[in-house]
Every structure is written in structure tokens, then in C-alpha cells.
Design a protein around this motif. Structure first.
Motif, PDB file in Angstrom:
ATOM      1  N   ASN A   1     -60.501 -90.706 126.052  1.00 47.10           N
ATOM      2  CA  ASN A   1     -60.822 -92.090 126.389  1.00 47.10           C
ATOM      3  C   ASN A   1     -61.984 -92.596 125.538  1.00 47.10           C
ATOM      4  O   ASN A   1     -62.612 -91.834 124.812  1.00 47.10           O
ATOM      5  CB  ASN A   1     -61.142 -92.228 127.886  1.00 47.10           C
ATOM      6  N   GLY A   2     -62.244 -93.880 125.666  1.00 45.75           N
ATOM      7  CA  GLY A   2     -63.304 -94.501 124.890  1.00 45.75           C
ATOM      8  C   GLY A   2     -64.695 -94.043 125.280  1.00 45.75           C
ATOM      9  O   GLY A   2     -65.604 -94.033 124.452  1.00 45.75           O
ATOM     10  N   TYR A   3     -64.866 -93.645 126.525  1.00 45.73           N
ATOM     11  CA  TYR A   3     -66.171 -93.157 126.972  1.00 45.73           C
ATOM     12  C   TYR A   3     -66.546 -91.872 126.233  1.00 45.73           C
ATOM     13  O   TYR A   3     -67.671 -91.726 125.752  1.00 45.73           O
ATOM     14  CB  TYR A   3     -66.170 -92.913 128.475  1.00 45.73           C
ATOM     15  N   ALA A   4     -65.605 -90.954 126.145  1.00 46.39           N
ATOM     16  CA  ALA A   4     -65.851 -89.697 125.425  1.00 46.39           C
ATOM     17  C   ALA A   4     -66.081 -89.967 123.944  1.00 46.39           C
ATOM     18  O   ALA A   4     -66.928 -89.332 123.310  1.00 46.39           O
ATOM     19  CB  ALA A   4     -64.693 -88.738 125.620  1.00 46.39           C
TER      20      ALA A   4
ATOM     21  N   LYS B   1     -56.356 -96.063 120.010  1.00 44.86           N
ATOM     22  CA  LYS B   1     -54.964 -95.859 119.621  1.00 44.86           C
ATOM     23  C   LYS B   1     -54.102 -97.081 119.905  1.00 44.86           C
ATOM     24  O   LYS B   1     -53.091 -97.284 119.254  1.00 44.86           O
ATOM     25  CB  LYS B   1     -54.390 -94.636 120.330  1.00 44.86           C
ATOM     26  N   THR B   2     -54.494 -97.887 120.880  1.00 43.81           N
ATOM     27  CA  THR B   2     -53.718 -99.079 121.213  1.00 43.81           C
ATOM     28  C   THR B   2     -54.077-100.263 120.320  1.00 43.81           C
ATOM     29  O   THR B   2     -53.473-101.322 120.445  1.00 43.81           O
ATOM     30  CB  THR B   2     -53.953 -99.471 122.678  1.00 43.81           C
TER      31      THR B   2
ATOM     32  N   ASN C   1     -55.909-104.786 122.229  1.00 43.03           N
ATOM     33  CA  ASN C   1     -55.544-104.371 123.577  1.00 43.03           C
ATOM     34  C   ASN C   1     -56.385-103.214 124.099  1.00 43.03           C
ATOM     35  O   ASN C   1     -56.019-102.581 125.082  1.00 43.03           O
ATOM     36  CB  ASN C   1     -54.074-103.956 123.611  1.00 43.03           C
ATOM     37  N   ALA C   2     -57.479-102.916 123.470  1.00 43.22           N
ATOM     38  CA  ALA C   2     -58.272-101.728 123.810  1.00 43.22           C
ATOM     39  C   ALA C   2     -59.020-101.886 125.123  1.00 43.22           C
ATOM     40  O   ALA C   2     -59.492-102.966 125.471  1.00 43.22           O
ATOM     41  CB  ALA C   2     -59.266-101.438 122.706  1.00 43.22           C
TER      42      ALA C   2
ATOM     43  N   PRO D   1     -57.074 -93.735 124.916  1.00 44.70           N
ATOM     44  CA  PRO D   1     -57.425 -92.672 123.961  1.00 44.70           C
ATOM     45  C   PRO D   1     -57.892 -93.271 122.638  1.00 44.70           C
ATOM     46  O   PRO D   1     -57.469 -94.363 122.249  1.00 44.70           O
ATOM     47  CB  PRO D   1     -56.132 -91.885 123.794  1.00 44.70           C
ATOM     48  N   CYS D   2     -58.759 -92.550 121.955  1.00 47.23           N
ATOM     49  CA  CYS D   2     -59.317 -93.025 120.693  1.00 47.23           C
ATOM     50  C   CYS D   2     -59.253 -91.934 119.631  1.00 47.23           C
ATOM     51  O   CYS D   2     -59.141 -90.752 119.944  1.00 47.23           O
ATOM     52  CB  CYS D   2     -60.777 -93.435 120.873  1.00 47.23           C
TER      53      CYS D   2
END
Length: 64
Positions: free
Chosen positions: A10-13, A33-34, A38-39, A44-45
Motif C-alpha cells: 500500500n501507499g503507507y508502506a 499501480k492504479t 485513481n490512486a 499497491p505501489c
């Protein structure tokens, strides 16, 4: 040139890894990834580092 270094759940990690790499003087680009439009922080990143710094980033991950 940038090299894909790792994927996060995820974006936090991704932001935590970005802060760690920046503290060790490694530039980072976080790409959802999106896509940027649309993030959300739960998506996930992918983390990209400069091509010549992949070995430095790998050592940082190994030591953490």
C-alpha cells in the motif's frame, strides 16, 4: 534513468520506505499501480530508484 526496485502492499508502506531511502541519500519515486489519477493510500505501489543506486538501496533493505 530509474529502475523498478520493489513493490509495496500500500501507499503507507511506500511512504515509509521513501523516508528511509531519503534519509540515506537515495532518491525515490513512488508510483501507484492504479495510476496517479485513481490512486488512494491503500493501493499497491512500485518504488523506483536511480539506476546507479540500486545496490545502495538493496543494502539499506538488507540492513533494515
Amino acid at each position: 534513468m530509474w529502475a523498478k526496485f520493489m513493490e509495496t502492499k500500500n501507499g503507507y508502506a511506500a511512504e515509509i520506505w521513501k523516508e528511509l531511502f531519503n534519509a540515506c541519500a537515495v532518491s525515490v519515486r513512488v508510483v501507484p499501480k492504479t495510476g496517479y489519477v485513481n490512486a488512494s493510500p491503500a493501493d499497491p505501489c512500485e518504488i523506483y530508484v536511480p539506476w546507479g543506486k540500486t545496490h545502495v538501496a538493496a543494502e539499506i533493505v538488507r540492513k533494515s
